[in-house]
Design an enzyme around this catalytic site. Structure first.
Site, PDB file in Angstrom:
ATOM      1  N   SER A 269      -1.555   7.882  -2.954  1.00  0.00           N
ATOM      2  CA  SER A 269      -0.424   7.906  -2.058  1.00  0.00           C
ATOM      3  C   SER A 269       0.903   7.526  -2.704  1.00  0.00           C
ATOM      4  CB  SER A 269      -0.685   6.975  -0.877  1.00  0.00           C
ATOM      5  OG  SER A 269      -0.763   5.629  -1.299  1.00  0.00           O
TER       6      SER A 269
ATOM      7  N   SER B 265      -4.470   4.834  -5.310  1.00  0.00           N
ATOM      8  CA  SER B 265      -3.096   5.311  -5.121  1.00  0.00           C
ATOM      9  C   SER B 265      -2.098   4.927  -6.199  1.00  0.00           C
ATOM     10  CB  SER B 265      -2.563   4.855  -3.769  1.00  0.00           C
ATOM     11  OG  SER B 265      -3.086   5.682  -2.771  1.00  0.00           O
TER      12      SER B 265
ATOM     13  N   LYS C   1       7.990   1.599  -3.878  1.00  0.00           N
ATOM     14  CA  LYS C   1       7.240   2.417  -2.924  1.00  0.00           C
ATOM     15  C   LYS C   1       7.677   2.008  -1.517  1.00  0.00           C
ATOM     16  CE  LYS C   1       2.478   3.753  -1.696  1.00  0.00           C
ATOM     17  NZ  LYS C   1       1.027   3.598  -2.024  1.00  0.00           N
TER      18      LYS C   1
HETATM   19  N1  GLN Z   1      -6.766   8.643  -1.502  1.00  0.00           N
HETATM   20  C1  GLN Z   1      -7.291   7.430  -0.942  1.00  0.00           C
HETATM   21  C2  GLN Z   1      -7.129   7.445   0.566  1.00  0.00           C
HETATM   22  O1  GLN Z   1      -6.590   8.376   1.079  1.00  0.00           O
HETATM   23  C3  GLN Z   1      -6.628   6.225  -1.558  1.00  0.00           C
HETATM   24  C4  GLN Z   1      -5.306   5.902  -0.999  1.00  0.00           C
HETATM   25  C5  GLN Z   1      -4.730   4.619  -1.493  1.00  0.00           C
HETATM   26  O2  GLN Z   1      -5.157   4.066  -2.494  1.00  0.00           O
HETATM   27  N2  GLN Z   1      -3.790   4.103  -0.738  1.00  0.00           N
HETATM   28  O3  GLN Z   1      -7.552   6.530   1.221  1.00  0.00           O
END
Ligand code: GLN
Length: 492
Positions: free
Chosen positions: A154, A178, A79
């Site tokens: 994400s 995410s 990532k």
């Molecule tokens: N969808 C969640 C957010 O936008 C989680 C994102 C994540 O785990 N980085 O904060």
């Protein structure tokens, strides 16, 4: 061999060790697939072909010399939130479009030490804020199961790359879902470890008390191999934990399903917006686990309604603090021709950050401001403790807790949900981060549009082996995790 991308991590490991194929062949095979298919999937931000081939040759030499580990020569995608020395690390942001880290994240360094071959860096929502990967400066990534849909976020690039067989496995990070939600949207297995199990050093910070790296792969077994590399204490991360790590591969059959008590939170299955197909597939998977000997026990998690508001105060508060460092002075994007220092700060940040990141900086700064700190931030911290206690109470009577990973399957690209609609989609994942618990997603079937559905299992602290073991045994008895998207069936 033309089907190297179909092999599991164990098969890759054994094939490399047994000289059935070389790491160079394997790496070239994946690079070819990326060149051919990633124009459609758009999972990679940076492909590091040259370095990958050099690492592959070094791996082949190590295998010949007898100094290889189980993963020497196996390719991986990282990532683009993990710092990689000499290779661009963008976190999906214009702010870091020109950023080349002077050091490797601990996770990346451990991967190198284990002999993994880095294929490249994969797309993500900007600074890991989002649930679709559309909040990336580099554009949207497609879901391999239906290119008109998002892969989730994400860690959407990680999920899409693995689901399209453009990497055998990938690293992800999970601040509020995410790893689990994109794994769910793309039909993969993804593990969010307990807070502190995997080093955050060199992992670009979103919300430091919630962020945790973990593996994303096709099966629990594949995840276990990567966990063996990622997990462990790191003196460079003061929140990483000194506790011994398990051998996650050796433990894949360590938990008996017979007698396993699975908690079913009443509140979770009455959430407005829970898709009927998602609910049905999750219930079928639980029935299967019951047939395998598990006991399903209805439980209460009374704080469910507080999850979204609590997370969406704490995460932006920490983000607003973490993102202060991007000031256009030390590194990252710098606005041109500033008239004075204040103008440099303002325009660098306005031009360098996307809309969702700016929204969260505003919310977080507001929640932390002198007049509102007690009413919002401190209150949210108190509720956070109650959410944690709610889970700990549940774990007095059950071994794991079951939930969907997300209320729906993958959204259409450009669906343009409002921020609040988007945030509500995180209902099943964010409490786990607030409590610091481990949780896993496993694919358990498809909805009427042939989009994957995921089952989430939440464990008590340090129960990563148990979660991987339960899913591994489920996967020995079912074949959902072996299904491939049409694009993954294509050969390069
Ligand atoms: N969808 C969640 C957010 O936008 C989680 C994102 C994540 O785990 N980085 O904060």
């Amino acid at each position: 061999m033309t089907d190297l991308h179909r092999l599991s991590i164990r098969e890759l490991s054994e094939g490399l060790a047994g000289a059935k194929f070389s790491s160079r062949e394997l790496t070239e095979h994946y690079l070819k697939r990326i060149a051919k298919l990633d124009t459609q999937v758009k999972s990679y931000v940076t492909v590091t072909a040259e370095q990958a081939l050099a690492q592959a040759d070094a791996a082949d030499a190590a295998i010949k010399a007898g100094t290889a580990t189980a993963l020497t020569g196996v390719p991986i995608a990282h990532k683009d939130i993990f710092c990689t020395q000499g290779i661009k690390t963008t976190a999906g942001s214009k702010m870091l479009d020109n950023f080349i880290s002077p050091y490797d994240a601990t996770v990346v360094a451990k991967g190198k030490a284990a002999g993994l071959v880095t294929l490249g860096k994969v797309n993500m929502d900007e600074f890991a804020m989002g649930s679709t990967s559309e909040n990336s400066f580099y554009g949207a990534t497609a879901n391999p199961w239906n290119l008109g849909h998002v892969p989730g976020g994400s860690s959407g690039g990680s999920a899409a790359a693995v689901a399209a067989d453009l990497a055998p496995f990938a690293t992800g990070t999970d601040t509020g879902g995410s790893i689990r939600q994109p794994a769910s949207f793309c039909g993969l297995t993804g593990l969010k470890p307990s807070y502190g199990r995997v080093s955050r050093f060199g992992m670009i910070a979103y919300a430091s008390s919630l962020d945790q790296g973990g593996p994303m792969a096709r099966s629990a077994e594949d995840c276990a191999y990567l966990m063996n590399v990622m997990a462990g204490h790191d003196a460079k991360d003061s929140t990483s934990v000194g506790k011994d790590v398990d051998d996650y591969v050796a433990n894949l059959n360590s938990t008996a399903i017979q007698g396993l008590r699975i908690g079913i939170p009443k509140q979770y299955f009455n959430v407005a917006g829970l898709d009927a197909d998602v609910k049905a597939r999750v219930e079928e998977s639980l029935k299967k686990l019951e047939d395998m000997g598990a006991t399903l026990i209805e439980i209460d998690l009374n704080m469910t309604e507080a999850y979204v508001p609590t997370y969406y105060l704490i995460a932006p508060a920490e983000a607003s603090s973490n993102l202060q460092r991007y000031d256009g002075v030390r590194y990252g994007y710098r606005a041109e021709n500033p008239i004075d220092l204040m103008d440099l700060y303002k325009r660098s940040r306005s031009e360098g950050f996307g809309a969702e990141v700016q929204r969260r900086i505003l919310i977080g700064t507001y929640a932390l401001s002198a007049g509102y700190y007690d009413a919002y931030y401190v209150k949210a911290q108190k509720v956070r403790r109650l959410i944690q206690q709610d889970f700990l109470k549940a774990f007095e009577s059950v071994d794991v807790i079951a939930a969907p990973a997300a209320p729906t399957t993958a959204y259409k690209i450009g669906a343009n949900l409002s921020p609040v609609e988007m945030y509500l989609g995180d209902i099943y994942t964010i409490a786990v981060n607030l409590a610091g618990l481990p949780a896993i997603n496993a694919p358990v079937g498809f909805d009427k549009d042939n989009l994957p559905v995921g089952l989430q299992l939440i464990g008590n602290y340090w129960s990563e082996s148990q979660l991987l073991s339960v899913v591994h045994q489920y996967q020995q008895a079912t074949d959902w995790h072996t299904k491939r998207a049409a694009i993954a069936e294509e050969n390069a």
